[in-house]
Design a protein around this motif. Structure first.
Motif, PDB file in Angstrom:
ATOM      1  N   UNK A  74      10.065  33.661  27.973  1.00 35.53           N
ATOM      2  CA  UNK A  74      10.131  33.063  29.452  1.00 35.53           C
ATOM      3  C   UNK A  74      11.106  32.120  29.954  1.00 35.53           C
ATOM      4  N   UNK A  75      11.980  31.835  28.981  1.00 38.49           N
ATOM      5  CA  UNK A  75      13.191  30.944  29.454  1.00 38.49           C
ATOM      6  C   UNK A  75      13.989  31.797  30.098  1.00 38.49           C
ATOM      7  N   UNK A  76      14.370  31.341  31.386  1.00 39.29           N
ATOM      8  CA  UNK A  76      15.460  31.652  32.223  1.00 39.29           C
ATOM      9  C   UNK A  76      16.756  31.214  31.507  1.00 39.29           C
ATOM     10  N   UNK A  77      17.701  31.973  31.099  1.00 43.18           N
ATOM     11  CA  UNK A  77      18.707  31.379  30.149  1.00 43.18           C
ATOM     12  C   UNK A  77      20.012  31.956  31.387  1.00 43.18           C
ATOM     13  N   UNK A  78      21.174  31.275  31.276  1.00 45.57           N
ATOM     14  CA  UNK A  78      22.232  31.769  32.017  1.00 45.57           C
ATOM     15  C   UNK A  78      22.690  32.940  31.363  1.00 45.57           C
TER      16      UNK A  78
END
Ligand code: CLR
Length: 432
Positions: free
Chosen positions: A30-34
């Motif tokens: 669920x993490x929005x990573x670059x």
């Protein structure tokens, strides 16, 4: 491009990513990573790392069998096979845990597979090894679980297993516990090995160059009794090299109470060289026999059908547009293409709820070991290999972190494990 976050263009987004990690809820997907930290590869592909050295996977089958060896050497032969299986396992680690660093410059965030996503391929090794196939399937989406089978027809070897993770965060790293295990069966030898999966953590977050380090302990329990204990450590504050391990092979789990009882001890780096010596003391590079050199054995990559010939649920076809967008670092396009897949999946689940037809996994079944298939006492003469091996190794039969011991704090709850269903695979027109 193999960019890491150290460039100034990336540092802003990396800082906000680190902040989002700090407040995260345990679900890494669920993490929005670059974009620069996104991998164009789905986790369902990671099953291939189990067999990038097909020769080592089947090696135990090519040693003399107990029947061929005289009775006095049967035990010595069983030890040789346990050593061969340990070597194969050590050979998988560099592929499993270093390959993103090698191909993309750092560890990356993989694509989160959708339910029913599959990845298939084969290795065409010459000589006595022959063809090895891979079947990998996403059997659960919440939480993510991948199941796989690797089979070699010429040597009658089948490796099957599944894995999922839980994660937590500490000041400098992301800590990962693996769930699941692998079962390696040598049909000709009538021998099975249970392999547990080590915990790991992700370092290098501050410098935006993440990498994996293994920690803790993993086990290999052979049905012939031999028991391998592998301890992992990394580069410490004061001393130690990265990717270090020590493996001791014991006659059985009971004798492992004293390290001096070890039949052999193997020590070194799983991403580099390791050495083997008799007994319980640590072998050293100068005086001991080389066990394995991870850099001298190039990994054999599996062969996958061209995308045009793949089914819609095959990983590389399904994610093709997302992968393209990631390669272009086009943030909006990544989001757009990912959303298409996610919405499609939401629709499918909704339809299933409405029609009452739930999703069926394709090549794998979940078996409940708290009541294995409603087995009655009459079946106890032929215990399930997993039950048998967990008993030999004193390992939990529950859905606990991989390698949890019986009577440990994790030794409770459900006992459901994913198993390969060869009939379903064959009914699908697939071969081994
Ligand atoms: C999956 C099963 C394989 C072994 C393996 C190797 C690397 C692990 C991966 C497993 C699970 C997902 C993982 C990955 C390393 C990084 C990645 C933990 C266990 C996480 C989701 C990425 C987080 C983002 C960072 C790059 C900051 O057999």
């Amino acid at each position: 491009a193999t960019t890491t976050g150290s460039s100034s263009a990336n540092s802003g987004s990396w800082t906000s990513f680190l902040k989002s990690i700090a407040s995260f809820n345990g679900d890494l997907s669920s993490l929005t990573a670059p974009p620069f930290i996104l991998s164009p590869t789905s986790l369902v592909e990671y099953s291939q790392y189990w067999a990038e050295h097909p020769d080592l996977l089947v090696a135990a089958n090519q040693l003399p069998t107990p029947e061929q060896a005289s009775s006095s050497t049967a035990e010595a032969m069983a030890l040789k096979r346990a050593i061969a299986v340990t070597k194969w396992f050590i050979s998988t680690l560099k592929s499993q845990y270093c390959s993103r660093n090698e191909s993309m410059g750092s560890e990356k965030k993989p694509l989160n597979p959708f339910l029913g996503e599959v990845f298939v391929g084969k290795w065409e090794t010459g000589g006595d090894v022959g063809e090895t196939i891979l079947a990998s399937e996403q059997v659960s989406h919440h939480p993510p679980v991948t199941a796989y089978a690797v089979a070699n027809g010429k040597n009658n070897v089948v490796l099957q297993g599944y894995n999922g993770i839980t994660s937590s965060i500490s000041t400098t790293s992301i800590n990962i516990k693996q769930y699941g295990h692998a079962l390696l069966n040598y049909q000709d030898l009538k021998e099975t090995y249970l392999v547990t999966l080590p915990p790991l953590h992700i370092e290098g977050l501050i410098t935006a160059a993440p990498f994996v380090e293994l920690e803790g302990t993993s086990y290999i329990q052979a049905s012939n009794g031999f028991y391998t204990v592998i301890e992992y450590s990394g580069r410490g504050w004061v001393s130690g090299k990265k990717n270090t391990f020590k493996a001791r092979i014991f006659r059985d789990q009971l004798s492992s109470a004293n390290k001096e009882n070890a039949s052999v001890t193997i020590s070194g780096q799983w991403s580099g060289k390791s050495y083997i010596g008799k007994g319980g003391s640590t072998p050293h590079s100068k005086s001991s026999e080389l066990f394995y050199d991870a850099n001298a054995q190039p990994s054999e990559h599996l062969i996958v059908k061209p995308i045009e010939e793949q089914e819609p649920t095959e990983s590389r076809r399904a994610w093709e547009k997302v992968a393209e967008a990631i390669r272009k670092s086009d943030y909006n396009l990544i989001h757009e293409e990912k959303s298409k897949i996610e919405n499609e999946q939401r629709e499918l689940r909704k339809k299933e709820r409405e029609t009452g037809h739930q999703w069926h996994t394709r090549w794998f079944d979940q078996k409940d070991y708290s009541n294995p298939e409603g087995k009655t006492d009459t079946n106890l003469e032929t215990p399930d290999p997993f039950t048998n091996l967990t008993n030999l190794a004193n390992l939990s039969i529950h859905n606990a972190p991989s390698g949890s011991l019986k009577k440990s704090k994790y030794d409770h709850g459900e006992s459901k494990h994913w198993r390969f269903n060869l009939d379903k695979w064959k009914q699908d027109g697939m071969k081994i």
